[in-house]
Design a protein around this motif. Structure first.
Motif, mmCIF file in Angstrom:
data_model
loop_
_atom_site.group_PDB
_atom_site.id
_atom_site.type_symbol
_atom_site.label_atom_id
_atom_site.label_comp_id
_atom_site.label_asym_id
_atom_site.label_seq_id
_atom_site.Cartn_x
_atom_site.Cartn_y
_atom_site.Cartn_z
ATOM 1 N N GLN A 21 -6.711 -19.899 6.786
ATOM 2 C CA GLN A 21 -5.686 -20.378 7.560
ATOM 3 C C GLN A 21 -5.110 -21.996 7.009
ATOM 4 O O GLN A 21 -4.125 -22.361 7.450
ATOM 5 C CB GLN A 21 -6.710 -20.892 8.838
ATOM 6 C CG GLN A 21 -6.970 -19.770 9.750
ATOM 7 C CD GLN A 21 -7.741 -20.336 10.676
ATOM 8 O OE1 GLN A 21 -8.335 -21.361 10.992
ATOM 9 N NE2 GLN A 21 -8.403 -19.430 11.453
ATOM 10 N N SER A 22 -5.600 -22.242 5.945
ATOM 11 C CA SER A 22 -5.204 -23.337 5.246
ATOM 12 C C SER A 22 -4.059 -23.070 4.044
ATOM 13 O O SER A 22 -3.266 -23.954 3.688
ATOM 14 C CB SER A 22 -6.125 -24.345 4.431
ATOM 15 O OG SER A 22 -6.982 -23.550 3.560
ATOM 16 N N VAL A 23 -3.701 -21.677 3.744
ATOM 17 C CA VAL A 23 -2.983 -21.263 2.889
ATOM 18 C C VAL A 23 -1.597 -21.092 3.441
ATOM 19 O O VAL A 23 -1.649 -20.126 4.299
ATOM 20 C CB VAL A 23 -3.624 -20.145 1.846
ATOM 21 C CG1 VAL A 23 -2.529 -20.017 0.905
ATOM 22 C CG2 VAL A 23 -4.790 -20.791 1.420
ATOM 23 N N PRO A 24 -0.411 -21.613 3.222
ATOM 24 C CA PRO A 24 0.786 -21.184 3.791
ATOM 25 C C PRO A 24 1.184 -20.005 3.174
ATOM 26 O O PRO A 24 0.976 -19.646 1.969
ATOM 27 C CB PRO A 24 1.758 -22.651 3.527
ATOM 28 C CG PRO A 24 1.293 -23.128 2.208
ATOM 29 C CD PRO A 24 -0.349 -22.797 2.270
ATOM 30 N N PRO A 25 2.142 -19.481 3.985
ATOM 31 C CA PRO A 25 2.564 -17.940 3.530
ATOM 32 C C PRO A 25 3.793 -18.320 2.310
ATOM 33 O O PRO A 25 4.272 -19.400 2.472
ATOM 34 C CB PRO A 25 3.297 -17.276 4.789
ATOM 35 C CG PRO A 25 3.520 -18.482 5.455
ATOM 36 C CD PRO A 25 2.574 -19.736 5.306
ATOM 37 N N PRO A 26 3.689 -17.552 1.243
ATOM 38 C CA PRO A 26 4.799 -17.951 0.330
ATOM 39 C C PRO A 26 6.175 -17.801 0.767
ATOM 40 O O PRO A 26 6.352 -17.117 1.484
ATOM 41 C CB PRO A 26 4.372 -16.720 -0.926
ATOM 42 C CG PRO A 26 3.806 -15.570 -0.098
ATOM 43 C CD PRO A 26 3.138 -16.401 1.174
ATOM 44 N N GLN A 27 6.790 -18.658 -0.038
ATOM 45 C CA GLN A 27 8.348 -19.031 0.337
ATOM 46 C C GLN A 27 9.200 -17.987 -0.507
ATOM 47 O O GLN A 27 8.548 -18.067 -1.667
ATOM 48 C CB GLN A 27 8.637 -20.435 0.264
ATOM 49 C CG GLN A 27 8.264 -21.281 1.373
ATOM 50 C CD GLN A 27 8.764 -21.096 2.827
ATOM 51 O OE1 GLN A 27 9.892 -20.582 3.022
ATOM 52 N NE2 GLN A 27 7.600 -21.061 3.805
ATOM 53 N N ASP A 28 10.088 -17.635 -0.075
ATOM 54 C CA ASP A 28 11.093 -16.977 -1.020
ATOM 55 C C ASP A 28 11.987 -18.003 -1.700
ATOM 56 O O ASP A 28 12.037 -18.972 -1.317
ATOM 57 C CB ASP A 28 12.209 -15.858 -0.160
ATOM 58 C CG ASP A 28 11.519 -14.796 0.517
ATOM 59 O OD1 ASP A 28 10.731 -14.354 -0.238
ATOM 60 O OD2 ASP A 28 12.082 -14.474 1.536
ATOM 61 N N PRO A 29 12.515 -17.529 -3.083
ATOM 62 C CA PRO A 29 12.920 -18.605 -3.731
ATOM 63 C C PRO A 29 14.413 -18.709 -3.092
ATOM 64 O O PRO A 29 14.814 -17.784 -2.566
ATOM 65 C CB PRO A 29 13.154 -17.788 -5.001
ATOM 66 C CG PRO A 29 11.890 -16.753 -5.211
ATOM 67 C CD PRO A 29 11.850 -16.534 -3.843
ATOM 68 N N PRO A 30 14.899 -20.024 -3.391
ATOM 69 C CA PRO A 30 16.360 -20.280 -2.968
ATOM 70 C C PRO A 30 17.288 -19.333 -3.014
ATOM 71 O O PRO A 30 18.219 -19.068 -2.153
ATOM 72 C CB PRO A 30 16.655 -21.540 -3.254
ATOM 73 C CG PRO A 30 15.428 -22.195 -4.010
ATOM 74 C CD PRO A 30 14.381 -20.987 -4.297
#
Length: 78
Positions: A21-30
């Protein structure tokens, strides 16, 4: 034949880890976010998004009477 009752003896335990729960989902590169924004602005289909046109094209064709007791109309147009 598979027994229909529990077999005595050693039982397997299945380990299912708890979701983090503490790990945010990975973001796509810009660069990918910009590309998806450009595609969306042009009305193109985007990966992972609902596409009503694809749903309509991929839906199975069901003919009248195909799944009922009613007689199906002739396919030759008569």
């Amino acid at each position: 034949m598979t027994p229909m009752y529990p077999v005595p003896g050693r039982q397997r335990r299945v380990f299912v880890p708890r979701p983090a729960q503490s790990v945010p989902p990975p973001q796509d590169p810009p660069i990918y976010r910009d590309l998806m924004r450009a595609w969306a602005d042009r009305g193109r289909t985007l990966p992972g998004r609902h596409d009503p046109e694809w749903v309509a094209l991929a839906a199975p064709t069901v003919l009248t009477g195909e799944f009922s007791d009613l007689p199906a109309p002739p396919r030759d147009g008569r």
